[in-house]
Scaffold this motif. Sequence first.
Motif, PDB file in Angstrom:
ATOM      1  N   MET A   1      74.135  24.334  -7.588  1.00 11.01           N
ATOM      2  CA  MET A   1      73.383  23.113  -7.420  1.00 11.01           C
ATOM      3  C   MET A   1      72.483  22.923  -8.627  1.00 11.01           C
ATOM      4  O   MET A   1      72.137  23.882  -9.310  1.00 11.01           O
ATOM      5  CB  MET A   1      72.536  23.168  -6.149  1.00 11.01           C
ATOM      6  N   TYR A   2      72.089  21.680  -8.817  1.00  8.18           N
ATOM      7  CA  TYR A   2      71.238  21.310  -9.940  1.00  8.18           C
ATOM      8  C   TYR A   2      70.140  20.377  -9.458  1.00  8.18           C
ATOM      9  O   TYR A   2      70.290  19.689  -8.451  1.00  8.18           O
ATOM     10  CB  TYR A   2      72.070  20.643 -11.038  1.00  8.18           C
ATOM     11  N   ALA A   3      69.046  20.356 -10.199  1.00  3.76           N
ATOM     12  CA  ALA A   3      67.906  19.517  -9.840  1.00  3.76           C
ATOM     13  C   ALA A   3      67.473  18.671 -11.027  1.00  3.76           C
ATOM     14  O   ALA A   3      67.430  19.163 -12.160  1.00  3.76           O
ATOM     15  CB  ALA A   3      66.736  20.372  -9.375  1.00  3.76           C
ATOM     16  N   ARG A   4      67.169  17.424 -10.743  1.00  7.48           N
ATOM     17  CA  ARG A   4      66.492  16.568 -11.718  1.00  7.48           C
ATOM     18  C   ARG A   4      65.015  16.633 -11.338  1.00  7.48           C
ATOM     19  O   ARG A   4      64.641  16.382 -10.192  1.00  7.48           O
ATOM     20  CB  ARG A   4      66.991  15.135 -11.655  1.00  7.48           C
ATOM     21  N   VAL A   5      64.181  17.002 -12.286  1.00  5.28           N
ATOM     22  CA  VAL A   5      62.762  17.211 -12.035  1.00  5.28           C
ATOM     23  C   VAL A   5      61.969  16.174 -12.828  1.00  5.28           C
ATOM     24  O   VAL A   5      62.153  16.039 -14.040  1.00  5.28           O
ATOM     25  CB  VAL A   5      62.335  18.634 -12.456  1.00  5.28           C
ATOM     26  N   MET A   6      61.111  15.424 -12.118  1.00  2.45           N
ATOM     27  CA  MET A   6      60.252  14.431 -12.780  1.00  2.45           C
ATOM     28  C   MET A   6      58.804  14.808 -12.507  1.00  2.45           C
ATOM     29  O   MET A   6      58.402  14.950 -11.348  1.00  2.45           O
ATOM     30  CB  MET A   6      60.511  13.023 -12.247  1.00  2.45           C
ATOM     31  N   GLN A   7      58.040  14.968 -13.567  1.00  2.00           N
ATOM     32  CA  GLN A   7      56.616  15.235 -13.442  1.00  2.00           C
ATOM     33  C   GLN A   7      55.874  13.974 -13.852  1.00  2.00           C
ATOM     34  O   GLN A   7      56.156  13.395 -14.908  1.00  2.00           O
ATOM     35  CB  GLN A   7      56.223  16.418 -14.308  1.00  2.00           C
ATOM     36  N   LEU A   8      54.932  13.571 -12.997  1.00  2.00           N
ATOM     37  CA  LEU A   8      54.241  12.308 -13.260  1.00  2.00           C
ATOM     38  C   LEU A   8      52.809  12.353 -12.775  1.00  2.00           C
ATOM     39  O   LEU A   8      52.402  13.283 -12.084  1.00  2.00           O
ATOM     40  CB  LEU A   8      55.001  11.156 -12.598  1.00  2.00           C
ATOM     41  N   ARG A   9      52.040  11.324 -13.164  1.00  2.00           N
ATOM     42  CA  ARG A   9      50.645  11.183 -12.778  1.00  2.00           C
ATOM     43  C   ARG A   9      50.492   9.855 -12.054  1.00  2.00           C
ATOM     44  O   ARG A   9      50.651   8.795 -12.657  1.00  2.00           O
ATOM     45  CB  ARG A   9      49.732  11.204 -14.000  1.00  2.00           C
ATOM     46  N   ILE A  10      50.200   9.901 -10.759  1.00  2.00           N
ATOM     47  CA  ILE A  10      50.006   8.691  -9.966  1.00  2.00           C
ATOM     48  C   ILE A  10      48.598   8.164 -10.243  1.00  2.00           C
ATOM     49  O   ILE A  10      47.627   8.932 -10.231  1.00  2.00           O
ATOM     50  CB  ILE A  10      50.206   8.980  -8.468  1.00  2.00           C
ATOM     51  N   LEU A  11      48.506   6.875 -10.514  1.00  2.00           N
ATOM     52  CA  LEU A  11      47.221   6.256 -10.841  1.00  2.00           C
ATOM     53  C   LEU A  11      46.247   6.338  -9.670  1.00  2.00           C
ATOM     54  O   LEU A  11      46.665   6.343  -8.504  1.00  2.00           O
ATOM     55  CB  LEU A  11      47.434   4.788 -11.226  1.00  2.00           C
ATOM     56  N   PRO A  12      44.944   6.384  -9.961  1.00  2.00           N
ATOM     57  CA  PRO A  12      43.947   6.404  -8.887  1.00  2.00           C
ATOM     58  C   PRO A  12      44.141   5.223  -7.938  1.00  2.00           C
ATOM     59  O   PRO A  12      44.378   4.099  -8.361  1.00  2.00           O
ATOM     60  CB  PRO A  12      42.609   6.283  -9.632  1.00  2.00           C
TER      61      PRO A  12
END
Length: 116
Positions: A1-12
């Motif tokens: 299996m494989y994963a697509r990983v997204m790291q993000l910053r949700i605005l206040p």
Amino acid sequence: MYARVMQLRILPGKLNDYLMAVESLRPGLRKPAGFRAMMILRSPETPAKEGDDREISATTFTIWESMEHMRASEKNLFLYQAVARMQEHCKGFPQIHEEEVIASELGGGKEGDTQA
């Protein structure tokens, strides 16, 4: 299996809007061949409730049966529409990378299925 990983910053103040955008994507997530799961994690040091004036650090994982399935999902517009819909509530563009899953236990599989 494989994963697509997204790291993000949700605005206040945008956590609920972000989660509503994610919810609107669920039906489309189930359509591509090889899709197994999605998880969104919030870093524990970031705000736990709406209204806090800090950004929220989040990581999204989508799990795929194979690299071929994950790459095929990039050939239609759904991935790009999903990123655009989520990005409306985030700071900057998410960091996106791919990882191989080397161990897992996901519910909902058939009896006798193993993940390694």
